[in-house]
Design a protein around this motif. Structure first.
Motif, PDB file in Angstrom:
ATOM      1  N   THR A 180      34.852  31.440  40.735  1.00 18.87           N
ATOM      2  CA  THR A 180      33.987  31.949  39.272  1.00 18.87           C
ATOM      3  C   THR A 180      33.317  32.929  39.927  1.00 18.87           C
ATOM      4  OG1 THR A 180      34.653  30.251  38.050  1.00 18.87           O
ATOM      5  CG2 THR A 180      32.790  30.736  37.399  1.00 18.87           C
ATOM      6  N   ILE A 181      32.276  32.608  40.883  1.00 17.43           N
ATOM      7  CA  ILE A 181      31.202  33.086  41.013  1.00 17.43           C
ATOM      8  C   ILE A 181      32.349  34.506  42.020  1.00 17.43           C
ATOM      9  CG2 ILE A 181      29.571  33.376  43.313  1.00 17.43           C
ATOM     10  CD1 ILE A 181      29.174  30.472  42.770  1.00 17.43           C
TER      11      ILE A 181
ATOM     12  N   TYR B 281      33.128  36.906  38.465  1.00 18.74           N
ATOM     13  CA  TYR B 281      31.632  37.288  38.013  1.00 18.74           C
ATOM     14  C   TYR B 281      31.122  38.719  38.315  1.00 18.74           C
ATOM     15  CZ  TYR B 281      26.566  36.795  36.052  1.00 18.74           C
ATOM     16  OH  TYR B 281      25.825  36.974  34.799  1.00 18.74           O
ATOM     17  N   SER B 282      30.943  38.169  40.272  1.00 15.19           N
ATOM     18  CA  SER B 282      30.561  39.122  41.146  1.00 15.19           C
ATOM     19  C   SER B 282      30.866  40.875  40.868  1.00 15.19           C
ATOM     20  CB  SER B 282      30.240  38.910  42.684  1.00 15.19           C
ATOM     21  OG  SER B 282      31.667  38.889  42.983  1.00 15.19           O
TER      22      SER B 282
ATOM     23  N   ILE C 281      34.678  27.122  41.565  1.00 17.91           N
ATOM     24  CA  ILE C 281      33.265  27.480  41.346  1.00 17.91           C
ATOM     25  C   ILE C 281      33.498  28.616  42.314  1.00 17.91           C
ATOM     26  CG2 ILE C 281      31.021  26.863  42.086  1.00 17.91           C
ATOM     27  CD1 ILE C 281      31.502  24.163  41.772  1.00 17.91           C
ATOM     28  N   GLY C 282      34.139  29.296  43.671  1.00 19.39           N
ATOM     29  CA  GLY C 282      34.221  30.289  44.057  1.00 19.39           C
ATOM     30  C   GLY C 282      34.562  30.995  43.602  1.00 19.39           C
TER      31      GLY C 282
END
Length: 58
Positions: free
Chosen positions: A44-45, A48-49, A41-42
């Motif tokens: 991916t975030i 994405y950023s 999840i980290g």
């Protein structure tokens, strides 16, 4: 002949150990889940950023 009394104490101990083992298994599953899914999840975030998932402009 003497009849032996069956003691209930060893069953109680084994039952307690089974409960502790179950709690240990559940906590182990929780820790593995957090350390397995958390970084994904980290990442991916983070990607994405940084715009990794945006389509490139041609």
């Amino acid at each position: 002949m003497k009849k032996k009394k069956k003691s209930r104490q060893p069953q109680a101990k084994s039952n307690k150990k089974n409960q502790e083992l179950g709690q240990t298994k559940n906590s182990a599953k929780l820790v593995l889940f957090l350390f397995g899914i958390g970084p994904l999840i980290g990442i991916t975030i983070f990607l994405y950023s940084k715009g990794f998932f945006n389509s490139p402009n041609l």
